[in-house]
Design a protein around this motif. Structure first.
Motif, PDB file in Angstrom:
ATOM      1  N   ALA A  39      15.284 -62.377   2.972  1.00 45.71           N
ATOM      2  CA  ALA A  39      13.871 -62.025   3.144  1.00 45.71           C
ATOM      3  C   ALA A  39      14.426 -61.954   5.077  1.00 45.71           C
ATOM      4  CB  ALA A  39      13.072 -62.609   3.159  1.00 45.71           C
ATOM      5  N   ARG A  65      17.311 -60.124   6.483  1.00 42.20           N
ATOM      6  CA  ARG A  65      17.306 -58.164   6.533  1.00 42.20           C
ATOM      7  C   ARG A  65      15.957 -57.631   7.090  1.00 42.20           C
ATOM      8  NH1 ARG A  65      21.662 -59.078   5.726  1.00 42.20           N
ATOM      9  NH2 ARG A  65      23.212 -57.477   4.056  1.00 42.20           N
ATOM     10  N   ASN A  66      14.665 -59.102   8.114  1.00 44.38           N
ATOM     11  CA  ASN A  66      14.175 -58.568   8.654  1.00 44.38           C
ATOM     12  C   ASN A  66      14.161 -59.057   9.801  1.00 44.38           C
ATOM     13  OD1 ASN A  66      12.860 -56.057   6.754  1.00 44.38           O
ATOM     14  ND2 ASN A  66      13.131 -58.111   5.491  1.00 44.38           N
ATOM     15  N   TRP A  67      15.502 -59.427  10.441  1.00 47.10           N
ATOM     16  CA  TRP A  67      14.821 -60.196  11.895  1.00 47.10           C
ATOM     17  C   TRP A  67      14.395 -59.762  12.723  1.00 47.10           C
ATOM     18  CZ3 TRP A  67      16.482 -65.022  12.488  1.00 47.10           C
ATOM     19  CH2 TRP A  67      16.917 -65.355  13.715  1.00 47.10           C
ATOM     20  N   HIS A 113      11.688 -58.329  12.871  1.00 46.15           N
ATOM     21  CA  HIS A 113      10.311 -58.378  12.585  1.00 46.15           C
ATOM     22  C   HIS A 113       9.935 -59.947  13.126  1.00 46.15           C
ATOM     23  CE1 HIS A 113       8.960 -55.173  10.474  1.00 46.15           C
ATOM     24  NE2 HIS A 113       9.806 -54.751  10.563  1.00 46.15           N
ATOM     25  N   PHE A 157       9.381 -62.780  10.061  1.00 44.95           N
ATOM     26  CA  PHE A 157      10.521 -62.930   9.351  1.00 44.95           C
ATOM     27  C   PHE A 157      11.459 -64.339  11.167  1.00 44.95           C
ATOM     28  CE2 PHE A 157      10.782 -61.151   5.904  1.00 44.95           C
ATOM     29  CZ  PHE A 157       9.096 -60.495   5.453  1.00 44.95           C
ATOM     30  N   THR A 160      14.726 -52.787  -3.422  1.00 44.89           N
ATOM     31  CA  THR A 160      15.688 -54.252  -3.118  1.00 44.89           C
ATOM     32  C   THR A 160      15.987 -55.105  -4.004  1.00 44.89           C
ATOM     33  OG1 THR A 160      14.282 -53.574  -1.456  1.00 44.89           O
ATOM     34  CG2 THR A 160      14.886 -55.270  -1.073  1.00 44.89           C
ATOM     35  N   THR A 182      15.207 -49.885  12.416  1.00 44.81           N
ATOM     36  CA  THR A 182      14.197 -50.998  12.584  1.00 44.81           C
ATOM     37  C   THR A 182      13.184 -50.453  11.824  1.00 44.81           C
ATOM     38  OG1 THR A 182      14.524 -51.293  15.100  1.00 44.81           O
ATOM     39  CG2 THR A 182      11.975 -52.247  14.191  1.00 44.81           C
ATOM     40  N   ARG A 183      12.537 -50.977  11.105  1.00 48.40           N
ATOM     41  CA  ARG A 183      11.574 -50.582   9.592  1.00 48.40           C
ATOM     42  C   ARG A 183      10.747 -50.571  10.175  1.00 48.40           C
ATOM     43  NH1 ARG A 183      14.918 -53.844   7.032  1.00 48.40           N
ATOM     44  NH2 ARG A 183      16.402 -52.715   5.507  1.00 48.40           N
ATOM     45  N   VAL A 201       7.561 -53.898   5.903  1.00 48.01           N
ATOM     46  CA  VAL A 201       8.586 -54.136   6.157  1.00 48.01           C
ATOM     47  C   VAL A 201       7.984 -53.859   4.221  1.00 48.01           C
ATOM     48  CG1 VAL A 201       9.359 -56.779   5.456  1.00 48.01           C
ATOM     49  CG2 VAL A 201       8.390 -56.221   7.210  1.00 48.01           C
ATOM     50  N   TYR A 261      10.527 -58.200   0.135  1.00 47.40           N
ATOM     51  CA  TYR A 261      11.331 -58.985   0.781  1.00 47.40           C
ATOM     52  C   TYR A 261       9.985 -60.418   1.458  1.00 47.40           C
ATOM     53  CZ  TYR A 261      14.383 -56.496   2.433  1.00 47.40           C
ATOM     54  OH  TYR A 261      15.966 -56.084   2.351  1.00 47.40           O
ATOM     55  N   TYR A 262       8.684 -59.969   1.112  1.00 46.55           N
ATOM     56  CA  TYR A 262       7.358 -61.277   1.329  1.00 46.55           C
ATOM     57  C   TYR A 262       7.320 -61.894  -0.067  1.00 46.55           C
ATOM     58  CZ  TYR A 262       5.085 -58.713   5.402  1.00 46.55           C
ATOM     59  OH  TYR A 262       4.818 -57.896   6.730  1.00 46.55           O
TER      60      TYR A 262
END
Lengths: 304, 427, 311
Positions: free
Chosen positions: A122, A125-127, A129, A132, A207, C26-27, C30, C34-35
């Motif tokens: 997580a 892949r969401n660096w 944000h 995260f 995912t 860039t999303r 999210v 992932y959460y």
């Protein structure tokens, strides 16, 4: 699958040759590697420094009590005696403590791999944000907190939560391993291309599915590494079980063996026998998995 | 549509589930009731002295077999502080009593045992030893079980061979030392590698031979932050002489390789007759016997003055019983305590472990190895080690190790004073 | 193959570039999954580590002895800690020891890794042997080495006629730390070694092959090719190693007990001794200071190596 310039050079030569000339005879590609004997000898000598202490522990464990205290560490057991093992077995109630320790360690390894791998995924892949990215630093920072700062409050909290038992120890072990494991997993994840997941998504995978069916198997080499470190940290840990577990009947092996570590007792043969009995499973586990770890590391690394 | 979906009606499934839960609850409560009502009460008994574990294991088995109300479970490794912090310490503890234990007692963590008949049987002077560390007003929180008396262990055969008598004054001690050195025998076997041996033997014996330990520490505790070069008593003032003598003695009368020898080496070497005297307690006898079971050994207090009346032996409460306030099984624990405190049980333990009895009718000590200290014990001419009154956070044992290795005495003692003052400041 | 190599760095602040250099879109939102992956760990971790840490640090501002009544005392413990020569001395010793050990461990582990990934016989067997020390607990290692240093080594020194080796170095206040370094390194090399082997194995053979074609010698290959490519792994090992050695406890207790005198008393020893003997709050202050310093150093190390983490 290690770096072997000799063979590589052979291949190159063969291809160069192929470009303009008749190919070399096939046997040249199977020429035996030249081993560096000097290198082997040097390394072997270094290996002796590892084996000496092990040898001392081993021989002392099989000595009688009288011989164990005679001060001659390098002598072979004479007579050969398993008294040490018998007494250690009884004094520490070995089977029970061993079982508990095994369960705690196994659960720690499994839990660490599961939790750390998904969390790292997580994060990786969401660096971009904040949540995260900051979680990563947050988890890492905890690596630097000295254990004594945490010890007493953890004792109180686990007591309150009914976790003053091996389950609580397992939980804490997993949490303590998180920092390092996340570090390792995120580093490894950077080498797994996004394209793999993207193509899976195009095929309709969520995912969740993409992770478990695609990424997690690819993480195997690092999972093995994380697993080994978690195993060792949990198996040999003395401090935490001694503080957290209330019921003496549920204690782990290192704690139970601590009765041999007081200043007033010099039952060397018994204590070393006990240490050996604890060491042996760890060594066996390591021997089995190290092949896997090494292979996994090489396969995982030399790719792409 | 009916018939498509084969789902039990909510009503029926709820009832089914409810029935299941009820059944489980019934079974569960019955089991629980069985365990509660029929089963014996469990008492968790903490004992961590390794040499004593096999002995007490047998005792516990006998006790458990003899009755059905109480089941004693042996605990050898629990961490006390954790237990008290969580509120579930062991129900009965039989441990070494020292400054660290006193901390718990001081804060009322231990229940009052003064109403038990066993409390009246304890020798008053021995009970005083408990009070020296700290007291909790109105309570007898701790009942001593076994006292270890320690002084100089000497090899009778070597003494005889060199025509030597047990010294009772400092001058005689020096003579013995010189005579032995002249004869090529190492007088004392030193084991400086293990700091605790330096503290227990060298430091404690020499200092207590010249200083009134109890009075000194009472004053030190009062002075607290004012301890320093100018205070009435201090380490550098009061201990200067004995510690200097300790350094001289250790320099002149011990084996040259003492710095690299530890407790185990010392036991071995002494058992092999490499030295005439050994500053250790009775716990070493068992170890020595592993190598030389027939060695003739005896004990005498270390003389530091020229007045034989000053001779005292070092004692420590090796095992003392207590029951925490937080225990839910105080009654059951008391039952077991009474069992343990039966005179013949105590006598047998002390005889086996070479300890001194703590009760008024304790069997007199007869083992030739420790009988030399009996008269001092009977006359209450004993002290608790000065090193034991210093909180562990001040590494006194390490400091003393430095001294026997050559560090300056005055500097070391003034460091100890500074540490003491600093500690008093934050507590 | 530059991109594969570029992924072994430890530059934590780079956005997640893929192995092929493309920056992901860039999303703005999210995905829930992932959460689900992150939050449980985060929450459990906070409960298990952060909350106790905060409580522990809180107690450093009191005079608690670990249980029972306590009072708030403000910064007294911290002020006292800074002016306590024993504490200052333990910091000096521990930092010096950690610096030396981290160098020794990494040099030895790296060279061994190079050796164990090159052309030698019995590779698997030797690799197995070298990782064994990691499997044994610190206390046991310390006891065994204690015996060796106190007895076997001096005997050897006497036999060979080497003066300073004839007496146990554990009893020498100036040399005892060397023994601790040796034993700590003995136990720490395997872990470091594993990571270096992984790093070395990630270098494709083609790189060396190209170097061979260009006529580079083995030493040049080592310093100009191998080292820079495993730089990221060096950084990991140094940061974690240094922090680990700062926490040295088991081995020091088993080898010297902080002696001779107080020459080898480490920070962790001081903290643990005080913490279990009624000096709890004071040592919590010490531990908090220690935490902040360790953290600062790690951040410094990271900042310094940021530029060099990639070839």
């Amino acid at each position: 699958m290690s770096v072997q310039p000799a063979l590589v050079v052979e291949t190159v030569e063969a291809t160069e040759v192929l470009e303009g000339y008749a190919p070399k005879p096939a046997r040249s590609r199977f020429r035996v590697e030249r081993f560096s004997w000097s290198g082997t000898i040097i390394i072997a000598l270094c290996a002796i420094t590892v084996l000496i202490p092990l040898y001392v522990t081993l021989t002392t464990a099989f000595k009688t009590q009288a011989q164990a205290v005679d001060g001659n560490a390098f002598s072979l057991p004479a007579p050969f005696s398993v008294d040490g093992f018998v007494e250690a077995w009884n004094l520490t109630n070995f089977p029970l403590a061993f079982t508990i320790t095994t369960l705690v360690t196994a659960a720690t390894v499994a839990g660490t791999i599961l939790l750390a791998s998904v969390a790292s995924f997580a994060i990786a892949r969401n660096w971009d944000h904040k949540l995260f990215r900051w979680s990563f630093y947050y988890l890492l920072m905890a690596m630097f907190i000295p254990f004594p700062v945490l010890a007493l409050p953890q004792i109180q909290l686990t007591g309150l939560a009914g976790l003053d038992n091996p389950a609580g120890v397992t939980f804490l072990h997993i949490m303590f391993q998180m920092s390092f494991s996340v570090l390792l997993f995120t580093a490894f994840l950077r080498s797994i291309p996004l394209e793999l997941e993207e193509s899976a998504r195009i095929d309709g995978a969520s995912t969740w599915q993409a992770y478990w069916q695609l990424i997690f198997p690819l993480l195997a080499p690092m999972s093995a590494t994380v697993g080994i470190f978690a195993f060792l940290a949990s198996w040999n840990d003395f401090m935490m079980p001694s503080l957290i577990i209330s019921d003496p009947g549920q204690q782990t092996l290192p704690v139970v063996q601590s009765i041999f570590q007081t200043q007033f007792s010099n039952n060397y043969n018994v204590s070393f026998a006990s240490y050996l009995m604890a060491m042996a499973p760890a060594i066996v586990v390591y021997l089995f998995t190290q092949r896997w770890v090494m292979e996994g590391m090489t396969q995982g690394a030399v790719k792409g | 549509m009916e018939g498509d979906i084969d789902v039990p009606s909510p009503d029926r499934s709820f009832r089914r589930r409810a029935a299941a839960v009820l059944a489980l609850a019934l079974i569960g409560s019955t089991l629980g009731a069985c365990a509660g009502a029929g089963g014996p009460e469990q008492v968790r008994f903490l004992l961590s002295k390794p040499e004593a574990i096999p002995y007490f294991r047998e005792l516990i088995a006998e006790y458990n077999d003899s009755q059905n109300e109480v089941e004693v479970v042996l605990d050898t490794a629990s961490n006390l502080q954790a237990g008290f912090l969580r509120g579930n310490p062991p129900d009965l503890g039989l441990l070494n009593y020292n400054l660290e234990m006193a901390r718990f007692m001081e804060r009322g963590a231990l229940s009052d045992l003064g109403d038990m008949p066993e409390a009246d049987r304890i020798l008053p002077e021995v009970q005083d030893l408990v009070d020296q560390y700290a007291t909790y007003p109105g309570r007898t929180s701790v009942l001593p079980y076994s006292v270890m008396a320690a002084s100089v262990i000497y090899n009778k055969e070597i003494f005889e061979a060199n025509d030597l008598e047990v010294p009772t004054t400092a001058d005689e001690l020096v003579e013995v030392c010189e005579a032995l050195t002249d004869a090529g025998v190492t007088p004392f076997y030193g084991t400086y590698k293990d700091p605790w041996t330096v503290a227990q033997g060298w430091f404690d014996y020499t200092v207590a031979g010249m200083v009134d330990v109890e009075a000194f520490y009472d004053q030190m505790r009062e002075l607290g932050t004012e301890v320093g070069p100018d205070s009435e008593v201090s380490f550098q003032k009061t201990f200067a002489e004995p510690v200097t003598l300790m350094q001289q003695l250790s320099d002149a009368c011990t084996n040259a390789d003492a710095p690299s020898k530890g407790y185990g080496d010392g036991n071995l070497a002494f058992a092999q007759g490499e030295a005439a005297m050994y500053l250790q307690g009775p716990w070493a006898f068992g170890e020595i016997a592993k190598t030389s079971p027939d060695l003739e050994l005896g004990t005498f207090p270390l003389p530091m003055t020229n007045n034989p009346d000053d001779l005292k032996v070092r004692v420590n409460i090796d095992l003392a019983a207590w029951i925490p306030e937080a225990s839910d099984h105080k009654e059951a624990a008391r039952q077991f305590l009474s069992y343990l405190f039966q005179q013949d049980v105590m006598d047998e333990y002390n005889a086996a472990q070479l300890g001194y009895g703590t009760t008024t009718e304790a069997a007199p000590v007869t083992d030739p190895r420790i009988v030399g200290m009996k008269e001092y014990y009977d006359d209450a001419k004993f002290y608790q080690g000065p090193s034991q009154e210093i909180p562990l956070t001040i590494p006194a044992a390490n400091y003393m190790q430095g001294v026997v290795l050559g560090n300056d005495v005055e500097t070391t003692l003034s460091i100890m004073d500074a540490d003491w003052a600093r500690l008093a400041l934050r507590q | 193959m530059a991109t594969v190599l570029g992924d072994v760095d430890l530059d934590l602040t780079k956005p997640s570039e893929t192995a092929h250099g493309a920056v992901p879109r860039t999303r703005t939102r999210v995905e829930g999954t992932y959460y689900l992956f992150l939050l449980p760990s985060l929450i459990l971790f906070t409960l298990a580590i952060t909350v106790p840490a905060v409580i522990g640090i809180f107690f450093s501002f009191t005079n608690s002895i670990g249980f029972g009544d306590w009072e708030f005392v403000g910064f007294i413990n911290y002020i006292a800690a800074f002016s306590d020569p024993a504490i200052v001395q333990s910091y000096l010793f521990t930092f010096g020891f950690a610096a030396v050990t981290v160098i020794v461990v990494n040099v030895v582990a790296f060279l061994l890794a190079v050796g164990l990934t090159s052309r030698i016989r019995f590779k698997t067997g030797l690799r197995t042997i070298f990782v064994i020390p990691m499997v044994i607990s610190g206390i046991v290692i310390a006891y065994v080495f204690n015996f060796l240093f106190s007895n076997s080594v001096p005997a050897l020194g006497q036999a060979l006629g080497i003066g300073w080796l004839s007496e146990s170095i554990l009893a020498n206040p100036d040399l005892a730390w060397i023994a601790i370094v040796i034993v700590t390194a003995w136990q720490a090399v395997p872990g470091t070694l594993l990571i270096y082997i992984a790093g070395l194995l990630s270098i494709p053979g083609e790189v060396y092959e190209a170097a061979d074609i260009d006529g580079a010698g083995k030493l040049a290959q080592l310093t100009r090719i191998t080292l820079p490519l495993v730089a990221g792994y060096v950084v990991i090992n140094v940061i974690i190693g240094f922090k680990g050695f700062l926490n040295a406890y088991d081995i020091i207790v088993g080898l010297t007990a902080g002696g001779p005198g107080t020459a080898t008393r480490s920070i962790a020893m001081t903290i643990v001794t005080g913490f279990s003997s009624g000096d709890y709050a004071y040592q919590m202050a010490n531990a908090t200071i220690f935490f902040l310093i360790t953290l600062a150093i790690a951040l410094l190390q990271l900042a310094l190596t940021r530029g060099r983490s990639v070839l």
